[in-house]
Design an enzyme around this catalytic site. Structure first.
Site, mmCIF file in Angstrom:
data_model
loop_
_atom_site.group_PDB
_atom_site.id
_atom_site.type_symbol
_atom_site.label_atom_id
_atom_site.label_comp_id
_atom_site.label_asym_id
_atom_site.label_seq_id
_atom_site.Cartn_x
_atom_site.Cartn_y
_atom_site.Cartn_z
ATOM 1 N N ASP A 71 40.415 46.774 47.759
ATOM 2 C CA ASP A 71 40.625 47.086 46.374
ATOM 3 C C ASP A 71 39.912 48.510 45.926
ATOM 4 O O ASP A 71 39.469 49.154 46.713
ATOM 5 C CB ASP A 71 39.835 46.158 45.214
ATOM 6 C CG ASP A 71 38.426 45.718 45.793
ATOM 7 O OD1 ASP A 71 37.900 46.436 46.699
ATOM 8 O OD2 ASP A 71 38.002 44.667 45.519
ATOM 9 N N ASN A 140 30.664 34.953 40.740
ATOM 10 C CA ASN A 140 31.676 34.030 40.119
ATOM 11 C C ASN A 140 32.816 33.494 41.094
ATOM 12 O O ASN A 140 33.725 32.728 40.740
ATOM 13 C CB ASN A 140 32.356 34.801 39.172
ATOM 14 C CG ASN A 140 33.121 35.679 39.315
ATOM 15 O OD1 ASN A 140 33.307 36.198 40.528
ATOM 16 N ND2 ASN A 140 33.765 36.482 38.454
ATOM 17 N N HIS A 142 34.730 35.386 43.042
ATOM 18 C CA HIS A 142 35.753 36.154 43.398
ATOM 19 C C HIS A 142 35.891 36.726 44.826
ATOM 20 O O HIS A 142 34.677 36.768 45.232
ATOM 21 C CB HIS A 142 35.935 37.299 42.008
ATOM 22 C CG HIS A 142 34.896 38.312 42.435
ATOM 23 N ND1 HIS A 142 34.753 39.206 41.416
ATOM 24 C CD2 HIS A 142 34.213 38.852 43.443
ATOM 25 C CE1 HIS A 142 33.897 40.119 41.718
ATOM 26 N NE2 HIS A 142 33.611 40.106 43.145
ATOM 27 N N GLU A 147 39.637 37.579 40.218
ATOM 28 C CA GLU A 147 38.662 36.868 39.358
ATOM 29 C C GLU A 147 39.151 35.395 39.123
ATOM 30 O O GLU A 147 40.201 35.055 39.536
ATOM 31 C CB GLU A 147 38.341 37.415 37.963
ATOM 32 C CG GLU A 147 38.016 39.089 38.186
ATOM 33 C CD GLU A 147 36.586 39.233 38.535
ATOM 34 O OE1 GLU A 147 36.000 38.223 39.042
ATOM 35 O OE2 GLU A 147 36.298 40.329 38.010
HETATM 36 P P1 PGA Z 1 28.125 43.010 46.798
HETATM 37 O O1 PGA Z 1 29.809 42.312 46.069
HETATM 38 O O2 PGA Z 1 28.412 42.660 48.114
HETATM 39 O O3 PGA Z 1 28.029 44.061 46.220
HETATM 40 O O4 PGA Z 1 27.473 41.566 46.210
HETATM 41 C C1 PGA Z 1 30.503 41.357 46.760
HETATM 42 C C2 PGA Z 1 31.500 41.279 45.953
HETATM 43 O O5 PGA Z 1 31.686 41.454 44.551
HETATM 44 O O6 PGA Z 1 32.806 40.826 46.296
#
Ligand code: PGA
Length: 249
Positions: A71, A140, A142, A147
């Site tokens: 992304d 959450n 995702h 999302e």
């Molecule tokens: P993080 O993000 O590794 O910074 O916790 C993971 C994500 O949101 O996919």
């Protein structure tokens, strides 16, 4: 649905990174022209440091590897210090011998986002699909910027970020303030991710425990996007004890 997901519980975040790096190194050693999928965020940083070390010390070569990222923030130029292009260059690409033209990160400033996303999908197809995709997970549930509510067959597209994600990325690690976090992103879809031949999802820390439990033991549902990996034939979650603390076992 009985989850197919294989869960590896490690003693520490360092052990999570070593196991993940070993998986990607084994792939690249076995298949020099492997197509790998990558992720950004705090969690994979140590894995990338390990891979860079293996390149320096063990001659692990990425010269024939092609990489695709999950992304990119919509509206950020690749030179922006919070863009995922910048993250990938500074955490991995600048430290290994991957050819810059074989690194594919969506362009957050594309004039036509639909065309940008279609081109990304076409490039994945043109190199025969992704062999192994590294994933993180949001609190959450995702994956990438898919999302809750994202359809199982979603493709790469422009999406809105939820407040949970905006807050998670403005806790000082990345953006200082929620007002600085872009509200949209280009993201590979759940369908795009599910087509990778192998998936490796990393999670560390107690903030991820509920999401890991929902992904592995909860229903297969768009309410928890990562639960839609349950029927993937080759999906491994590598987690530390804190992230594993909500699992039934
Ligand atoms: P993080 O993000 O590794 O910074 O916790 C993971 C994500 O949101 O996919």
């Amino acid at each position: 649905m009985a989850a197919n997901i294989k869960v590896e519980v490690c003693d520490s975040a360092e052990a999570v990174a070593s196991m993940a790096a070993a998986k990607f190194a084994d792939l690249v050693r076995a298949k020099a022209n492997a197509v790998i999928g990558l992720a950004t965020g705090s969690t994979p940083e140590q894995t990338y440091a390990e891979l860079a070390k293996m390149h320096r010390q063990q001659d692990l070569s990425f010269a024939a590897v092609t990489a695709f990222n999950l992304d990119e923030y919509w509206g950020l130029d690749g030179d922006h210090d919070q863009s995922y292009r910048h993250f990938m260059n500074s955490n991995l690409f600048d430290h290994i011998d991957i050819r810059p033209w074989n690194t594919h990160v969506l362009n957050g400033k594309a004039v036509n986002p639909a065309l940008e996303c279609a081109g990304f999908e076409a490039k994945i197809l043109s190199v025969g699909g992704i062999d192994m995709w590294l994933l993180g997970i949001g609190p959450n549930g995702h994956i990438a910027f898919n999302e809750p509510g994202s359809p199982v067959d979603s493709r790469t597209r422009l999406v809105n970020l939820t407040q949970t994600t905006i807050d998670a990325n403005s806790d000082g690690r990345f953006f200082k303030d929620a007002s600085e976090v872009p509200r949209c992103a280009l993201s590979a879809g759940i369908g795009t991710i599910r087509e990778a031949r192998s998936l490796v999802l990393l999670a560390t820390g107690s903030k991820k425990a509920d999401a890991i439990a929902a992904a592995v033991d909860g229903p297969f549902s768009p309410d928890c996007p990562s639960s839609m990996l349950q029927d993937h034939p080759d999906c491994t979650f590598i987690v530390d004890a804190e992230a594993a603390s909500g699992l039934k076992r």
